[in-house]
Structures are given as structure tokens and as C-alpha cells.
Scaffold this motif. Structure first.
Motif, PDB file in Angstrom:
ATOM      1  N   ASP A 195      48.007  42.438  43.914  1.00 36.45           N
ATOM      2  CA  ASP A 195      47.315  43.526  44.602  1.00 36.45           C
ATOM      3  C   ASP A 195      47.983  44.870  44.304  1.00 36.45           C
ATOM      4  O   ASP A 195      47.313  45.885  44.131  1.00 36.45           O
ATOM      5  CB  ASP A 195      47.319  43.253  46.108  1.00 36.45           C
ATOM      6  N   ARG A 196      49.302  44.851  44.229  1.00 39.15           N
ATOM      7  CA  ARG A 196      50.040  46.094  44.014  1.00 39.15           C
ATOM      8  C   ARG A 196      50.044  46.528  42.554  1.00 39.15           C
ATOM      9  O   ARG A 196      49.929  47.710  42.231  1.00 39.15           O
ATOM     10  CB  ARG A 196      51.491  45.920  44.509  1.00 39.15           C
TER      11      ARG A 196
ATOM     12  N   GLY B 246      47.982  45.143  40.017  1.00 39.91           N
ATOM     13  CA  GLY B 246      46.693  45.069  39.350  1.00 39.91           C
ATOM     14  C   GLY B 246      46.690  44.205  38.111  1.00 39.91           C
ATOM     15  O   GLY B 246      45.841  44.369  37.227  1.00 39.91           O
ATOM     16  N   SER B 247      47.616  43.254  38.029  1.00 35.62           N
ATOM     17  CA  SER B 247      47.718  42.422  36.828  1.00 35.62           C
ATOM     18  C   SER B 247      48.437  41.118  37.152  1.00 35.62           C
ATOM     19  O   SER B 247      49.493  41.132  37.790  1.00 35.62           O
ATOM     20  CB  SER B 247      48.487  43.170  35.740  1.00 35.62           C
TER      21      SER B 247
ATOM     22  N   VAL C 185      40.848  36.369  44.002  1.00 30.93           N
ATOM     23  CA  VAL C 185      41.348  37.208  42.905  1.00 30.93           C
ATOM     24  C   VAL C 185      40.259  37.255  41.843  1.00 30.93           C
ATOM     25  O   VAL C 185      39.735  36.219  41.442  1.00 30.93           O
ATOM     26  CB  VAL C 185      42.647  36.637  42.286  1.00 30.93           C
TER      27      VAL C 185
ATOM     28  N   ARG D 164      38.894  39.165  38.023  1.00 28.35           N
ATOM     29  CA  ARG D 164      39.294  39.937  36.848  1.00 28.35           C
ATOM     30  C   ARG D 164      38.181  40.914  36.502  1.00 28.35           C
ATOM     31  O   ARG D 164      37.005  40.578  36.536  1.00 28.35           O
ATOM     32  CB  ARG D 164      39.581  39.003  35.670  1.00 28.35           C
ATOM     33  N   GLU D 165      38.578  42.127  36.166  1.00 26.92           N
ATOM     34  CA  GLU D 165      37.625  43.153  35.767  1.00 26.92           C
ATOM     35  C   GLU D 165      37.925  43.583  34.344  1.00 26.92           C
ATOM     36  O   GLU D 165      39.084  43.682  33.954  1.00 26.92           O
ATOM     37  CB  GLU D 165      37.711  44.351  36.713  1.00 26.92           C
TER      38      GLU D 165
ATOM     39  N   THR E  97      43.107  43.068  37.182  1.00 20.96           N
ATOM     40  CA  THR E  97      42.891  42.023  38.171  1.00 20.96           C
ATOM     41  C   THR E  97      43.049  42.617  39.561  1.00 20.96           C
ATOM     42  O   THR E  97      43.949  43.425  39.785  1.00 20.96           O
ATOM     43  CB  THR E  97      43.914  40.881  37.988  1.00 20.96           C
ATOM     44  N   ARG E  98      42.202  42.229  40.482  1.00 20.67           N
ATOM     45  CA  ARG E  98      42.335  42.751  41.840  1.00 20.67           C
ATOM     46  C   ARG E  98      42.030  41.672  42.877  1.00 20.67           C
ATOM     47  O   ARG E  98      41.351  40.674  42.593  1.00 20.67           O
ATOM     48  CB  ARG E  98      41.405  43.934  42.058  1.00 20.67           C
TER      49      ARG E  98
ATOM     50  N   THR F 177      40.291  40.375  46.376  1.00 25.05           N
ATOM     51  CA  THR F 177      39.088  40.629  47.164  1.00 25.05           C
ATOM     52  C   THR F 177      39.504  40.811  48.628  1.00 25.05           C
ATOM     53  O   THR F 177      40.673  40.615  49.001  1.00 25.05           O
ATOM     54  CB  THR F 177      38.118  39.450  47.059  1.00 25.05           C
TER      55      THR F 177
ATOM     56  N   ARG G 111      43.037  39.545  50.779  1.00 26.60           N
ATOM     57  CA  ARG G 111      43.872  40.336  51.702  1.00 26.60           C
ATOM     58  C   ARG G 111      43.865  39.723  53.103  1.00 26.60           C
ATOM     59  O   ARG G 111      44.855  39.796  53.829  1.00 26.60           O
ATOM     60  CB  ARG G 111      43.381  41.784  51.736  1.00 26.60           C
TER      61      ARG G 111
END
Length: 258
Positions: free
Chosen positions: A29-30, A32-33, A64, A66-67, A76-77, A79, A83
Motif C-alpha cells: 500500500d505504501r 505501490g509495488s 490487491v 495490478r494496474e 500495484t495497489r 483495494t 485496507r
């Protein structure tokens, strides 16, 4: 004595997530990968990807994703569900730690440990039950006023006989339950310190059968206070959800238990 334990969540008989996987999600989350998160945790990319893939499958909905593309080249982020799992895990860890602290305080004394077990499984018909620490005691030859610190900004005073306090062996610093029947609680639009106990809260639910009305107020510390009063009396109050009211009850109506 300090008691420790590892907390794990399972889903359908499979390990879902624990401390390590939650840390991985937080880093993803922090950063992004997945690769950067794996590197920060000194684990292989494959191990990290396998863990994320398994969590996604067990969750029932992606936690999780991937974009690709975009100015940053994708990433990667987490959802909202991801959280949510992190927050749930952290809150339960905090609850577990508080419980183990309680057990640890009594662990050297078997009788105290058994008493703690009885406190944790206490069942009573009183709708209002609060566990607090004895903050102060004021005694006279006849009575004892016990003040419990229930939560930040919430203190409950109980007046019992000196004989009862002595028989229970109540001491400052120990934890006790305060029990108040809902019919002993009055509601008011204005504070009244002379009542002995005056808790400010927000109305969260109201039920009325035409004879009696039950109102529930949310108070600090994530707790509630319930009052049951005659419908006629309730009709004179602004009993609407979100309305701020005060729950009033006498210290002589607060029972103590351990």
C-alpha cells in the motif's frame, strides 16, 4: 509475567493472513509495488506474489490489484477490502494484547487467574455493563464511594456499603465491573452533576411499544448506555437518532462485580 502469541486468520481451513502478510499488504500500500515490498521485507518476489495471490483467492474479492500503463508505468495497489483487513487485524491485535496484559497481571496467582476468567465470562441481566479500573475510593464508617475509570472521559461512581467494600477487598488499581439496570437510567437534555453519574451520549436507536421506550446512547470508548423509561416520559424528550442527551443515574444504583 508477559504473555505473547501469534495471531492468524483462517478461511475455509487455509491460512489467510497473519502478522507477516499484513506487513506485506501495508508495504504494498505504501510502496505501490509487490517487488519493492518484497525487497523491503527481505523476501523473494515469488514468495510475496504467492502470498498475495493466495490472499486474493481466499478473500472472495480482490484485496490487491495490478494496474498497467499510465504516466507512472502502472503498479500495484490495495483495494478498500485490503485496507479493511489491515484495520481489522490491527484492532484485534490490540484487543489481544490488552487481554494478555490482564492475564499476565494475574498469572503468578492461580486464584486471581481463575477470578479473571470468571470476570471475562460474567453473565448478567443488567443491560449496562462496564469494565473499569478503580481510580479512587472515598470511605466513611458506613459507605464507600468507588470511582471507576471506564474509558477516556468516562468515569462511573458507585456507592456501596463499607462492609461490602471490605468483604470484596476492593483496592485502587484493580478492575471491576459496574452494572446498571436500564430502568435505573434517566435521560435529560441538559447535564445534571447532582445525579452522581452524568454521561453524555448520542442517540443511536429508539424503540417504543406505546408503554415503554428503550433508548440507546453511544458514549466515548465505543460503548453504549441503555435507558428504559415510560413512553409518556420519553415523549417529552428529543429522542431522535443523532440527538445529544445525558444519561443520569445514582451511584447507589451502580452494582460492582468481579
Amino acid at each position: 509475567m508477559k504473555i505473547k502469541s501469534n495471531l492468524w486468520f483462517e478461511n475455509d481451513g487455509h491460512a489467510f493472513f497473519g502478522k507477516g502478510r499484513i506487513e506485506l499488504l501495508e508495504r504494498i500500500d505504501r510502496l505501490g509495488s509487490i517487488s519493492k515490498a518484497a525487497k523491503a521485507m527481505k523476501m523473494s518476489y515469488k514468495a510475496a506474489w504467492d502470498a498475495v495471490n493466495e490472499m486474493n483467492m481466499l478473500s472472495g474479492e480482490p484485496i490487491v490489484i495490478r494496474e498497467s500503463g499510465g504516466r507512472g508505468g502502472g503498479g500495484t495497489r490495495l483495494t478498500a477490502k485490503g485496507r479493511e483487513y489491515i484495520e481489522t487485524f490491527r484492532q484485534i491485535c490490540a484487543l489481544q494484547e490488552r487481554l494478555f496484559d490482564l492475564v499476565g497481571e494475574e498469572a503468578d496467582d492461580l486464584e486471581s487467574l481463575l477470578a479473571l476468567g470468571r470476570r471475562l465470562t460474567l453473565q448478567t441481566s443488567a443491560r449496562n455493563q462496564y469494565l473499569g479500573r478503580v481510580e479512587a475510593m472515598e470511605t466513611t464508617p458506613v459507605a464507600c464511594m468507588v470511582t471507576l475509570d471506564v474509558a477516556e472521559g468516562v468515569k462511573i461512581r458507585s456507592e456501596i456499603t463499607h462492609r461490602s467494600a471490605r468483604k470484596m477487598g476492593i483496592e485502587e488499581g484493580e478492575r471491576l465491573f459496574a452494572l446498571i439496570k436500564s430502568s435505573w437510567v434517566r435521560l435529560s437534555s441538559t447535564p445534571d452533576p447532582s445525579a452522581g453519574n452524568c454521561l453524555a451520549g448520542e442517540v443511536v436507536s429508539v424503540d417504543d411499544d406505546g408503554r415503554r421506550c428503550e433508548a440507546v446512547l453511544a458514549i466515548p470508548g465505543g460503548q453504549t448506555v441503555t435507558a428504559v423509561l415510560p413512553s409518556l416520559e420519553a415523549s417529552s424528550l428529543p429522542l431522535r437518532e443523532g440527538e445529544r442527551l445525558f444519561a443520569l443515574f445514582s451511584p447507589t444504583d451502580v452494582l460492582l462485580a468481579r
